[in-house]
Design a protein around this motif. Structure first.
Motif, PDB file in Angstrom:
ATOM      1  N   GLN A 102       0.836  -1.201   0.000  1.00  0.00           N
ATOM      2  CA  GLN A 102       0.000   0.000   0.000  1.00  0.00           C
ATOM      3  C   GLN A 102       0.876   1.258   0.000  1.00  0.00           C
ATOM      4  O   GLN A 102       1.699   1.454   0.891  1.00  0.00           O
TER       5      GLN A 102
ATOM      6  N   VAL B  13       0.809   4.494   1.025  1.00  0.00           N
ATOM      7  CA  VAL B  13      -0.018   5.263   1.967  1.00  0.00           C
ATOM      8  C   VAL B  13       0.387   6.737   2.027  1.00  0.00           C
ATOM      9  O   VAL B  13      -0.094   7.477   2.888  1.00  0.00           O
ATOM     10  N   HIS B  14       1.240   7.171   1.128  1.00  0.00           N
ATOM     11  CA  HIS B  14       1.825   8.516   1.213  1.00  0.00           C
ATOM     12  C   HIS B  14       0.765   9.617   1.315  1.00  0.00           C
ATOM     13  O   HIS B  14       0.927  10.588   2.054  1.00  0.00           O
ATOM     14  N   LYS B  15      -0.328   9.471   0.567  1.00  0.00           N
ATOM     15  CA  LYS B  15      -1.370  10.500   0.572  1.00  0.00           C
ATOM     16  C   LYS B  15      -1.922  10.723   1.972  1.00  0.00           C
ATOM     17  O   LYS B  15      -2.217  11.863   2.358  1.00  0.00           O
ATOM     18  N   HIS B  16      -2.044   9.644   2.737  1.00  0.00           N
ATOM     19  CA  HIS B  16      -2.561   9.764   4.098  1.00  0.00           C
ATOM     20  C   HIS B  16      -1.609  10.528   5.013  1.00  0.00           C
ATOM     21  O   HIS B  16      -2.014  11.012   6.075  1.00  0.00           O
ATOM     22  N   MET B  17      -0.334  10.606   4.606  1.00  0.00           N
ATOM     23  CA  MET B  17       0.667  11.357   5.370  1.00  0.00           C
ATOM     24  C   MET B  17       0.878  12.755   4.803  1.00  0.00           C
ATOM     25  O   MET B  17       1.773  13.478   5.228  1.00  0.00           O
TER      26      MET B  17
ATOM     27  N   ALA C 252      -4.605   5.392  -2.497  1.00  0.00           N
ATOM     28  CA  ALA C 252      -3.884   4.700  -1.419  1.00  0.00           C
ATOM     29  C   ALA C 252      -4.473   3.298  -1.227  1.00  0.00           C
ATOM     30  O   ALA C 252      -4.739   2.842  -0.115  1.00  0.00           O
TER      31      ALA C 252
ATOM     32  N   LYS D 210      -5.190  -0.606  -0.937  1.00  0.00           N
ATOM     33  CA  LYS D 210      -4.521  -1.783  -0.391  1.00  0.00           C
ATOM     34  C   LYS D 210      -4.456  -2.848  -1.479  1.00  0.00           C
ATOM     35  O   LYS D 210      -5.479  -3.367  -1.913  1.00  0.00           O
TER      36      LYS D 210
END
Length: 318
Positions: free
Chosen positions: A182, A184-188, A216, A218
């Motif tokens: 995943q 997940v960069h967008k969530h950060m 993002a 999974k």
């Protein structure tokens, strides 16, 4: 007057030759950034070493297949600063491994990698340090992908953020059942910075890359195979005492591409690498040069002798 006219063009040619010489030297080292980009590797290494934890373990085997293990299980194998430095050093060792043919990248304790250690991220949160870390990791992962070895990421558990980017720095990706990749960069509040976006586009295409990054999403093994991110799914029977581990499965899978002498396997990787990264005319010239390193070599001569003997044997029955 006539003799002096070509001088500016000659000087421009010298300048261009100097530029291309630097570019070729930089490409041969595998790195993207150097001092001409304002990048000092030793400076950023010194900063990264202030954030300890975990290790990168390298096991070189007689089979010619090495195992590179991301080892920081207390933090889901997140990269500390010292681990980033350690990875660069291990890549250097692999670059210089004469007998090497392949490498498997895995995480310790059935977890691949959860990206960067947040303690190091917080301490280096200013833009300048972040950019330097980005350049350092892009250099390292580009060199990993450009190794003259066939590489495979063995994904068990979760590969998140920078861990997902790490999988794209290998030639192939294998996933154990139940694993997840995943971005997940967008969530950060970020985008990939270790070269993962550029490599992902090359692997799955721009449309799928946009979906995986923008959503993002999974990626399980089924979706991974469907979009072309994953090359195989490993199903390990945990109940059988004789069952192979995921690592043993991965070694068996990789060995089908690493059978043969190391110089030949390395030559195969190099011609594919040049075809992927260079313009056609440059790739053709590079392929010719690499061909010249194996033509008439021990493996070539042995194969010719065996083929000639086979032809002689067959002719006796005709």
């Amino acid at each position: 007057m006539v003799l002096s006219a070509p001088r500016p063009r000659f000087l421009r040619s010298i300048s261009c030759l100097g530029f291309w010489a630097r570019q070729l030297q930089q490409q041969s080292s595998g790195s993207v950034y150097s001092s001409i980009h304002g990048f000092s590797q030793e400076e950023i290494k010194e900063k990264l070493q202030a954030f300890p934890g975990g290790s990168i373990d390298l096991l070189k085997q007689d089979s010619g297949i090495a195992v590179l293990t991301i080892n920081n299980p207390h933090r889901m194998n997140a990269f500390s600063g010292t681990m980033m430095v350690d990875l660069e050093e291990k890549v250097t060792q692999l670059e210089n491994w004469t007998d090497g043919k392949g490498v498997i990248v895995q995480g310790a304790a059935q977890t691949f990698c959860s990206g960067s250690d947040l303690n190091a991220v917080r301490a280096m949160s200013n833009s300048q340090d972040g950019m330097k870390m980005c350049m350092f990791m892009q250099n390292t992962l580009t060199r990993l992908l450009r190794l003259p070895l066939i590489s495979v990421a063995l994904v068990e558990g979760k590969a998140l953020g920078g861990g997902a980017e790490l999988t794209t720095a290998c030639d192939f990706r294998l996933m154990a059942s139940g694993s997840v990749i995943q971005f997940v960069h967008k969530h950060m509040g970020l985008v990939p910075g270790w070269g993962g976006a550029a490599r992902l586009v090359g692997i799955v295409g721009s449309r799928n890359a946009l979906k995986l990054l923008g959503g993002a999403i999974k990626v399980d093994s089924e979706l991974g195979v469907h979009v072309g991110l994953v090359d195989g799914v490993l199903k390990v029977d945990q109940e059988s005492e004789r069952a192979e581990t995921s690592l043993q499965h991965a070694e068996s899978w990789l060995s089908q591409y690493t059978k043969g002498p190391a110089p030949v396997i390395k030559a195969v990787k190099k011609v594919v690498l040049s075809g992927r990264e260079l313009p056609l005319s440059d790739a053709l010239r590079t392929e010719k040069d690499i061909f010249g390193t194996v033509w008439g070599g021990p493996a070539n001569l042995q194969a010719l002798a065996e083929q000639i003997q086979t032809q002689v044997t067959l002719s006796e029955f005709l």
